[in-house]
Design an enzyme around this catalytic site. Sequence first.
Site, PDB file in Angstrom:
ATOM      1  N   LYS A   1      73.222 -57.213  66.504  1.00 33.99           N
ATOM      2  CA  LYS A   1      73.822 -56.541  65.340  1.00 33.99           C
ATOM      3  C   LYS A   1      74.914 -55.416  65.553  1.00 33.99           C
ATOM      4  O   LYS A   1      76.102 -55.568  65.144  1.00 33.99           O
ATOM      5  CB  LYS A   1      72.840 -55.988  64.492  1.00 33.99           C
ATOM      6  CG  LYS A   1      73.277 -55.260  63.393  1.00 33.99           C
ATOM      7  CD  LYS A   1      73.518 -56.293  62.108  1.00 33.99           C
ATOM      8  CE  LYS A   1      74.169 -55.884  60.926  1.00 33.99           C
ATOM      9  NZ  LYS A   1      74.103 -54.557  60.411  1.00 33.99           N
TER      10      LYS A   1
ATOM     11  N   ALA B   1      75.965 -54.986  50.752  1.00 33.77           N
ATOM     12  CA  ALA B   1      75.817 -54.300  49.453  1.00 33.77           C
ATOM     13  C   ALA B   1      77.207 -53.546  49.433  1.00 33.77           C
ATOM     14  O   ALA B   1      77.697 -52.897  50.306  1.00 33.77           O
ATOM     15  CB  ALA B   1      74.703 -53.509  49.535  1.00 33.77           C
TER      16      ALA B   1
ATOM     17  N   ASN C   1      78.623 -55.853  64.274  1.00 34.27           N
ATOM     18  CA  ASN C   1      79.591 -54.714  63.821  1.00 34.27           C
ATOM     19  C   ASN C   1      80.420 -54.173  64.555  1.00 34.27           C
ATOM     20  O   ASN C   1      81.636 -53.943  63.787  1.00 34.27           O
ATOM     21  CB  ASN C   1      78.508 -53.690  63.485  1.00 34.27           C
ATOM     22  CG  ASN C   1      77.386 -53.827  62.451  1.00 34.27           C
ATOM     23  OD1 ASN C   1      76.204 -53.661  62.801  1.00 34.27           O
ATOM     24  ND2 ASN C   1      77.847 -54.063  61.164  1.00 34.27           N
TER      25      ASN C   1
HETATM   26  N1  LIG Z   1      76.723 -51.388  53.536  1.00 33.15           N
HETATM   27  C1  LIG Z   1      76.388 -52.459  54.022  1.00 33.15           C
HETATM   28  O1  LIG Z   1      76.405 -53.624  53.364  1.00 33.15           O
HETATM   29  C2  LIG Z   1      75.495 -52.299  55.190  1.00 33.15           C
HETATM   30  C3  LIG Z   1      75.183 -51.093  55.767  1.00 33.15           C
HETATM   31  N2  LIG Z   1      74.506 -51.160  56.840  1.00 33.15           N
HETATM   32  C4  LIG Z   1      73.618 -49.695  57.468  1.00 33.15           C
HETATM   33  O2  LIG Z   1      73.072 -49.216  56.623  1.00 33.15           O
HETATM   34  C5  LIG Z   1      73.220 -47.591  56.739  1.00 33.15           C
HETATM   35  C6  LIG Z   1      73.325 -47.357  55.258  1.00 33.15           C
HETATM   36  O3  LIG Z   1      74.665 -47.704  55.058  1.00 33.15           O
HETATM   37  P1  LIG Z   1      75.306 -47.720  53.597  1.00 33.15           P
HETATM   38  O4  LIG Z   1      74.101 -47.793  52.570  1.00 33.15           O
HETATM   39  O5  LIG Z   1      76.417 -48.631  53.553  1.00 33.15           O
HETATM   40  O6  LIG Z   1      76.044 -45.984  53.588  1.00 33.15           O
HETATM   41  P2  LIG Z   1      76.525 -45.278  52.354  1.00 33.15           P
HETATM   42  O7  LIG Z   1      77.334 -44.435  53.159  1.00 33.15           O
HETATM   43  O8  LIG Z   1      76.859 -46.303  51.380  1.00 33.15           O
HETATM   44  O9  LIG Z   1      75.117 -44.590  51.879  1.00 33.15           O
HETATM   45  C7  LIG Z   1      74.727 -43.564  52.781  1.00 33.15           C
HETATM   46  C8  LIG Z   1      73.921 -42.568  51.828  1.00 33.15           C
HETATM   47  O10 LIG Z   1      73.338 -41.622  52.375  1.00 33.15           O
HETATM   48  C9  LIG Z   1      73.307 -40.374  51.786  1.00 33.15           C
HETATM   49  N3  LIG Z   1      73.011 -39.329  52.477  1.00 33.15           N
HETATM   50  C10 LIG Z   1      73.588 -38.570  53.464  1.00 33.15           C
HETATM   51  N4  LIG Z   1      73.017 -37.909  53.821  1.00 33.15           N
HETATM   52  C11 LIG Z   1      71.945 -37.615  53.142  1.00 33.15           C
HETATM   53  C12 LIG Z   1      70.770 -36.810  53.174  1.00 33.15           C
HETATM   54  N5  LIG Z   1      70.646 -35.697  53.947  1.00 33.15           N
HETATM   55  N6  LIG Z   1      69.743 -36.715  52.338  1.00 33.15           N
HETATM   56  C13 LIG Z   1      70.053 -37.791  51.248  1.00 33.15           C
HETATM   57  N7  LIG Z   1      70.757 -38.619  51.433  1.00 33.15           N
HETATM   58  C14 LIG Z   1      71.658 -38.688  52.232  1.00 33.15           C
HETATM   59  C15 LIG Z   1      74.778 -40.405  51.271  1.00 33.15           C
HETATM   60  O11 LIG Z   1      75.045 -39.536  50.071  1.00 33.15           O
HETATM   61  P3  LIG Z   1      76.318 -39.356  49.411  1.00 33.15           P
HETATM   62  O12 LIG Z   1      76.992 -40.530  48.769  1.00 33.15           O
HETATM   63  O13 LIG Z   1      76.209 -38.341  48.634  1.00 33.15           O
HETATM   64  O14 LIG Z   1      77.336 -38.919  50.649  1.00 33.15           O
HETATM   65  C16 LIG Z   1      74.877 -41.667  51.044  1.00 33.15           C
HETATM   66  O15 LIG Z   1      74.853 -42.032  49.610  1.00 33.15           O
HETATM   67  C17 LIG Z   1      73.933 -47.452  57.836  1.00 33.15           C
HETATM   68  O16 LIG Z   1      73.430 -47.353  58.956  1.00 33.15           O
HETATM   69  C18 LIG Z   1      74.857 -48.674  57.696  1.00 33.15           C
HETATM   70  O17 LIG Z   1      75.705 -48.989  58.826  1.00 33.15           O
HETATM   71  C19 LIG Z   1      73.812 -52.241  57.530  1.00 33.15           C
HETATM   72  C20 LIG Z   1      74.069 -53.278  56.974  1.00 33.15           C
HETATM   73  C21 LIG Z   1      74.781 -53.391  55.804  1.00 33.15           C
HETATM   74  C1  LIG Z   2      76.556 -57.066  58.129  1.00 31.69           C
HETATM   75  C2  LIG Z   2      77.776 -55.981  57.701  1.00 31.69           C
HETATM   76  C3  LIG Z   2      79.081 -56.423  58.644  1.00 31.69           C
HETATM   77  C4  LIG Z   2      77.864 -56.289  56.114  1.00 31.69           C
HETATM   78  O1  LIG Z   2      79.343 -55.797  55.678  1.00 31.69           O
HETATM   79  C5  LIG Z   2      77.419 -54.957  57.691  1.00 31.69           C
HETATM   80  O2  LIG Z   2      76.476 -54.652  58.575  1.00 31.69           O
HETATM   81  C6  LIG Z   2      78.256 -53.538  57.502  1.00 31.69           C
HETATM   82  O3  LIG Z   2      79.049 -53.621  56.653  1.00 31.69           O
HETATM   83  O4  LIG Z   2      77.871 -52.559  58.144  1.00 31.69           O
END
Ligand SMILES: NC(=O)C1=CN([C@@H]2O[C@H](COP(=O)(O)OP(=O)(O)OC[C@H]3O[C@@H](n4cnc5c(N)ncnc54)[C@H](OP(=O)(O)O)[C@@H]3O)[C@@H](O)[C@H]2O)C=CC1
Ligand SMILES: CC(C)(CO)C(=O)C(=O)O
Length: 317
Positions: free
Chosen positions: A202, A143, A206
């Site tokens: 995973k 995403a 990663n």
């Molecule tokens: N992106 C991806 O494709 C993937 C991500 N992941 C995992 O998923 C998890 C989330 O990743 P991702 O969505 O990319 O991360 P992001 O950095 O995009 O999103 C994390 C969000 O958490 C918010 N946040 C931080 N602290 C708080 C808090 N105290 N209360 C509420 N919200 C908070 C941040 O806010 P702000 O924006 O204001 O800083 C941010 O919007 C991670 O562990 C990542 O490794 C796993 C697979 C794929």
């Molecule tokens: C699966 C993958 C590699 C997707 O981008 C991911 O977990 C990340 O971006 O942290």
Amino acid sequence: MRIMIVGAGSLGLLFAAKLAAYCERLTVITRTREQAGELAGQGLEFNDADGCQKLKQNESLEFGYFIEEEQKAAVATNSKPYDYIFLMVKQPAITKELVDYLDNHMDERTYLLCFQNGMGHEEKLGEVIDSHRLLLAVTTEGARRDGFTRVSHTGHGVTYIGSMQHSEEIDPSAHFLLVELLGKAGFQSEMSKNMDVRIWSKLIINAVINPLTAIMRVTNGELLNTTSSMSLMEALYQEAYAVALAQGVALPDRLWESLLGVCTATSQNHSSMLQDIENSRPTEIDRINGSLLAIANKLNMKLPTHETVYLLVKALE
Ligand SMILES: NC(=O)C1=CN([C@@H]2O[C@H](COP(=O)(O)OP(=O)(O)OC[C@H]3O[C@@H](n4cnc5c(N)ncnc54)[C@H](OP(=O)(O)O)[C@@H]3O)[C@@H](O)[C@H]2O)C=CC1
Ligand SMILES: CC(C)(CO)C(=O)C(=O)O
């Protein structure tokens, strides 16, 4: 089902957008008043291969915030507890204050589902949250968030859910409705009794994709384009695989093929680590390659390629 999503970043907004239609109540918690306000005012825009959709706040979809520094939170009060809280923040954001906030929104029937890359989340959460209420999830969905209110689904994957230490105590049928709900929303999901294997698999994926995409500033798919980047991927993979073996983890046979499959399925994705570097945020390198290096150190093993990418990402941070 009643779900709260904490963290309105890439993954949080993706799951919110796709789950909203299937929940009795879905609450999305941001870190700032501004983001919650924009989401409530403008709605959540979701893009995927099928086009663009806008979700407006309504009686079952709401946006709130939790501002840790001010200890201020806003979410409509509602007497019925949540069935699940999805924790979708990066590891460094899991502070004592956030864990207390989560705990305050749980009752004896609420489960906390922590989405993670890397290791160490359950130790932090387990200090406060009852281990029987704590579920872990790993996902290969991709995403990307653009601005406060727009998210794109950049790659389909699989989501595994289970618990780390008490796998044998998890009754998969207890979460049948959750798996069904995720499936309806378009997320291929499974309960797993082998979360350690899932988390290690995973972690390795990663530990290969994330630092290389962040250092080279390329999409996941572009890693497959040159023999040099493929050689780096292989070196990282072999070193990580050896650590898992030394730890006694029975990794799946075709993990290398799965890794290449993730690059292909999420080929347009900027990995979460690249997104952090692009947005000048701290990365999860300590929890991903750093965790591997720490385990290797205890085992007296050397991981020269991981050490190099670790230092390069630290330098970029
Ligand atoms: N992106 C991806 O494709 C993937 C991500 N992941 C995992 O998923 C998890 C989330 O990743 P991702 O969505 O990319 O991360 P992001 O950095 O995009 O999103 C994390 C969000 O958490 C918010 N946040 C931080 N602290 C708080 C808090 N105290 N209360 C509420 N919200 C908070 C941040 O806010 P702000 O924006 O204001 O800083 C941010 O919007 C991670 O562990 C990542 O490794 C796993 C697979 C794929
Ligand atoms: C699966 C993958 C590699 C997707 O981008 C991911 O977990 C990340 O971006 O942290």
